[in-house]
Design a protein around this motif. Structure first.
Motif, PDB file in Angstrom:
ATOM      1  N   GLY A  27     -26.879  33.612  50.593  1.00  0.00           N
ATOM      2  CA  GLY A  27     -26.429  34.056  49.275  1.00  0.00           C
ATOM      3  C   GLY A  27     -27.159  35.298  48.813  1.00  0.00           C
ATOM      4  O   GLY A  27     -26.579  36.194  48.197  1.00  0.00           O
ATOM      5  N   ARG A  28     -28.439  35.373  49.112  1.00  0.00           N
ATOM      6  CA  ARG A  28     -29.224  36.563  48.754  1.00  0.00           C
ATOM      7  C   ARG A  28     -28.724  37.775  49.528  1.00  0.00           C
ATOM      8  O   ARG A  28     -28.616  38.874  48.981  1.00  0.00           O
ATOM      9  N   GLN A  29     -28.384  37.597  50.810  1.00  0.00           N
ATOM     10  CA  GLN A  29     -27.826  38.690  51.604  1.00  0.00           C
ATOM     11  C   GLN A  29     -26.519  39.181  50.995  1.00  0.00           C
ATOM     12  O   GLN A  29     -26.283  40.383  50.893  1.00  0.00           O
ATOM     13  N   ALA A  30     -25.670  38.249  50.584  1.00  0.00           N
ATOM     14  CA  ALA A  30     -24.392  38.614  49.980  1.00  0.00           C
ATOM     15  C   ALA A  30     -24.608  39.378  48.677  1.00  0.00           C
ATOM     16  O   ALA A  30     -23.904  40.350  48.399  1.00  0.00           O
ATOM     17  N   MET A  70     -11.943  39.509  48.883  1.00  0.00           N
ATOM     18  CA  MET A  70     -12.961  40.196  49.668  1.00  0.00           C
ATOM     19  C   MET A  70     -13.824  39.189  50.418  1.00  0.00           C
ATOM     20  O   MET A  70     -14.048  38.081  49.943  1.00  0.00           O
ATOM     21  N   VAL A  71     -14.319  39.626  51.571  1.00  0.00           N
ATOM     22  CA  VAL A  71     -15.211  38.842  52.405  1.00  0.00           C
ATOM     23  C   VAL A  71     -16.536  39.593  52.491  1.00  0.00           C
ATOM     24  O   VAL A  71     -16.547  40.802  52.718  1.00  0.00           O
ATOM     25  N   VAL A  72     -17.633  38.877  52.310  1.00  0.00           N
ATOM     26  CA  VAL A  72     -18.958  39.487  52.387  1.00  0.00           C
ATOM     27  C   VAL A  72     -19.662  38.950  53.626  1.00  0.00           C
ATOM     28  O   VAL A  72     -19.781  37.740  53.802  1.00  0.00           O
ATOM     29  N   THR A  73     -20.112  39.868  54.495  1.00  0.00           N
ATOM     30  CA  THR A  73     -20.935  39.482  55.637  1.00  0.00           C
ATOM     31  C   THR A  73     -22.378  39.859  55.311  1.00  0.00           C
ATOM     32  O   THR A  73     -22.676  40.278  54.195  1.00  0.00           O
ATOM     33  N   SER A  74     -23.260  39.763  56.281  1.00  0.00           N
ATOM     34  CA  SER A  74     -24.667  40.069  56.006  1.00  0.00           C
ATOM     35  C   SER A  74     -24.908  41.547  55.711  1.00  0.00           C
ATOM     36  O   SER A  74     -25.932  41.901  55.140  1.00  0.00           O
ATOM     37  N   LEU A  78     -15.767  43.511  52.965  1.00  0.00           N
ATOM     38  CA  LEU A  78     -14.475  43.805  53.576  1.00  0.00           C
ATOM     39  C   LEU A  78     -13.349  43.268  52.708  1.00  0.00           C
ATOM     40  O   LEU A  78     -13.382  42.111  52.288  1.00  0.00           O
ATOM     41  N   LYS A  79     -12.343  44.107  52.453  1.00  0.00           N
ATOM     42  CA  LYS A  79     -11.199  43.695  51.645  1.00  0.00           C
ATOM     43  C   LYS A  79     -10.156  43.043  52.541  1.00  0.00           C
ATOM     44  O   LYS A  79      -9.795  43.596  53.577  1.00  0.00           O
ATOM     45  N   GLY A 117     -20.269  35.278  51.912  1.00  0.00           N
ATOM     46  CA  GLY A 117     -19.737  35.162  50.565  1.00  0.00           C
ATOM     47  C   GLY A 117     -18.254  35.463  50.517  1.00  0.00           C
ATOM     48  O   GLY A 117     -17.719  36.139  51.394  1.00  0.00           O
ATOM     49  N   LEU A 118     -17.605  34.918  49.488  1.00  0.00           N
ATOM     50  CA  LEU A 118     -16.177  35.148  49.260  1.00  0.00           C
ATOM     51  C   LEU A 118     -15.951  35.529  47.820  1.00  0.00           C
ATOM     52  O   LEU A 118     -16.576  34.984  46.919  1.00  0.00           O
ATOM     53  N   ILE A 119     -15.037  36.441  47.611  1.00  0.00           N
ATOM     54  CA  ILE A 119     -14.576  36.792  46.278  1.00  0.00           C
ATOM     55  C   ILE A 119     -13.094  36.481  46.297  1.00  0.00           C
ATOM     56  O   ILE A 119     -12.343  37.036  47.119  1.00  0.00           O
ATOM     57  N   TYR A 120     -12.674  35.575  45.438  1.00  0.00           N
ATOM     58  CA  TYR A 120     -11.298  35.095  45.477  1.00  0.00           C
ATOM     59  C   TYR A 120     -10.758  34.855  44.080  1.00  0.00           C
ATOM     60  O   TYR A 120     -11.470  34.863  43.092  1.00  0.00           O
ATOM     61  N   GLU A 121      -9.438  34.669  44.014  1.00  0.00           N
ATOM     62  CA  GLU A 121      -8.761  34.426  42.735  1.00  0.00           C
ATOM     63  C   GLU A 121      -8.607  32.955  42.495  1.00  0.00           C
ATOM     64  O   GLU A 121      -8.488  32.160  43.361  1.00  0.00           O
TER      65      GLU A 121
END
Length: 121
Positions: A27-30, A70-74, A78-79, A117-121
């Motif tokens: 989570g800290r990396q994200a 969006m997708v969060v890697t380390s 990425l959208k 991490g994920l960013i979603y609706e």
């Protein structure tokens, strides 16, 4: 006895609220990746998004792919609308992240266990 019980309960509640916002590990990396893109969890939430930080397991893997923005890697943000290919484990049943073998964003291949991490609706 009641006052002791009340004191213990209030202490427990106050300590749990202090630790509730702590983000560690993946989570800290994200969070660092979001900050490097001038984004914050608060700003994303005010825009109507939900933010999941840390390794995506359990309920996170059941999120419908259509809801993920969006997708969060380390080290990358990425959208999903820029994904060039999604490789499914079983294409006929594919709907959620748990059904994905890997995501491709042009030359970048991301497996679900690399998602921080994920960013979603």
């Amino acid at each position: 006895m009641r006052s002791l019980l009340l004191a213990v309960t209030l202490t427990t509640l106050s300590l749990s609220s202090v630790w509730a916002g702590e983000v560690t590990g993946a989570g800290r990396q994200a969070l660092q990746v979001l900050r490097s893109h001038n984004m914050s969890v608060e700003a994303l939430k005010t825009q109507g998004f939900k933010v999941l930080l840390g390794e995506v397991t359990g309920a996170g893997k059941t999120i419908n792919l259509d809801r993920i923005d969006m997708v969060v890697t380390s080290n990358k943000l990425l959208k999903m609308n820029q994904a060039s290919h999604i490789q499914f484990k079983h294409p006929s049943q594919a709907r959620a992240l748990k059904d994905v073998q890997h995501l491709e964003f042009n030359a970048v291949r991301v497996s679900p266990n690399q998602i921080k991490g994920l960013i979603y609706e």
